[in-house]
Design a protein around this motif. Structure first.
Motif, PDB file in Angstrom:
ATOM      1  N   PHE A   1       0.838  -1.205   0.000  1.00 42.45           N
ATOM      2  CA  PHE A   1       0.000   0.000   0.000  1.00 42.45           C
ATOM      3  C   PHE A   1       0.871   1.254   0.000  1.00 42.45           C
ATOM      4  O   PHE A   1       0.530   2.254  -0.646  1.00 42.45           O
ATOM      5  CB  PHE A   1      -0.939   0.006   1.203  1.00 42.45           C
ATOM      6  CG  PHE A   1      -2.014   1.061   1.108  1.00 42.45           C
ATOM      7  CD1 PHE A   1      -3.169   0.814   0.390  1.00 42.45           C
ATOM      8  CD2 PHE A   1      -1.858   2.297   1.712  1.00 42.45           C
ATOM      9  CE1 PHE A   1      -4.161   1.779   0.282  1.00 42.45           C
ATOM     10  CE2 PHE A   1      -2.837   3.274   1.616  1.00 42.45           C
ATOM     11  CZ  PHE A   1      -3.996   3.006   0.897  1.00 42.45           C
TER      12      PHE A   1
ATOM     13  N   THR B   1       0.817   4.175  -2.726  1.00 44.79           N
ATOM     14  CA  THR B   1       0.636   5.570  -2.331  1.00 44.79           C
ATOM     15  C   THR B   1       1.702   6.455  -2.963  1.00 44.79           C
ATOM     16  O   THR B   1       1.405   7.539  -3.490  1.00 44.79           O
ATOM     17  CB  THR B   1       0.685   5.712  -0.803  1.00 44.79           C
ATOM     18  OG1 THR B   1      -0.349   4.914  -0.217  1.00 44.79           O
ATOM     19  CG2 THR B   1       0.500   7.166  -0.384  1.00 44.79           C
TER      20      THR B   1
ATOM     21  N   ALA C   1      -4.945   3.800  -3.634  1.00 42.73           N
ATOM     22  CA  ALA C   1      -4.267   4.730  -2.734  1.00 42.73           C
ATOM     23  C   ALA C   1      -4.530   6.194  -3.089  1.00 42.73           C
ATOM     24  O   ALA C   1      -3.969   7.092  -2.446  1.00 42.73           O
ATOM     25  CB  ALA C   1      -2.764   4.463  -2.739  1.00 42.73           C
TER      26      ALA C   1
END
Length: 262
Positions: free
Chosen positions: A7, A11, A41
């Protein structure tokens, strides 16, 4: 790669995609340019991208600046960070959809780097509405509350991009949006859930009343589907410009609703 690390990578890639901020090269190892998973994200990336602008607004208010001046400074800071990416999309989409006589003509206009009358009007109106609405928040919220409200809107408006993207096929066989691929269904769900939860928590923490927050969500829930429906009718698909325009329209709708009802 752990879930957290994955993640974080998404991002960082989303920040690079949505702004001019420099991201370490290690986050792009093995990257093929496809955004199918990365879009999950977008809300978190949008929040981080908007952090400088929200701090500028809060600091300006703390220094007793006029709220409208503080709002314009915040929008200026945001433009520097994003490179006016979404504003450019809004202008191109307005020109193409407003001036295009046919689907092909609209797409040709949207590819033209020049800005026409529809694009100028769209930019002037949305910038004016956003500036006045942001300034109005200062009459209802503390400086810190205003900053949190801007972050909430940033997260939710980036989620709107993912939803619009997922609802339409690419309008062109080539281009940024087509090359980035379609969002994965799970990524769309994560983006929407993250955007809604972050926005709700941040708005409540900002001191926005529950009724005002619900009305803002309602304005968002009406604006984004109506825009997507209009784009589908006009050009039968999305482009990078319509995705960027979605963010601008969602942000404007959220800000105006909060300014009126906060």
């Amino acid at each position: 790669m752990t879930l957290v690390a994955a993640f974080l990578t998404d991002t960082m890639r989303a920040i690079a995609f949505l702004s001019r901020l420099r991201v370490p090269a290690r986050f792009f190892e093995g990257d093929d340019g496809r955004m199918g998973r990365t879009v999950r994200a977008f809300p978190v990336a949008g929040l981080l991208i908007t952090l400088p602008a929200s701090l500028v607004f809060a600091l300006s208010l703390a220094l007793d600046a006029d709220p409208l001046l503080a709002a314009l400074l915040a929008l200026g800071a945001q433009t520097l960070v994003t490179g006016a990416l979404h504003e450019d999309g809004l202008a191109d989409a307005a020109d193409g959809l407003g001036g295009g006589r046919t689907r092909g003509h609209a797409l040709d206009i949207m590819k033209d780097s020049r800005v026409g009358t529809y694009g100028v009007i769209a930019l002037v109106l949305t910038l004016a509405l956003r500036a006045v609405a942001i300034a109005d928040l200062a009459d209802h919220l503390s400086a810190a509350g205003c900053a949190l409200a801007l972050l909430a809107i940033a997260a939710l408006s980036r989620a709107s991009m993912v939803w619009h993207w997922s609802q339409l096929a690419p309008a062109r066989e080539t281009g940024v949006a087509a090359g980035a691929g379609q969002p994965q269904p799970v990524a769309v769900t994560v983006a929407l859930a993250t955007g809604v939860v972050l926005a709700a928590l941040l708005l409540l923490a900002a001191g926005v009343t529950l009724m005002a927050a619900l009305i803002a969500f309602a304005a968002f829930a009406v604006t984004v589907p109506l825009w997507t429906r209009y784009v589908r009718k006009r050009i039968s698909g999305h482009t990078g410009d319509t995705i960027g325009a979605t963010q601008q329209l969602a942000e404007t709708a959220l800000l105006v609703a909060l300014a009126i009802f906060a």
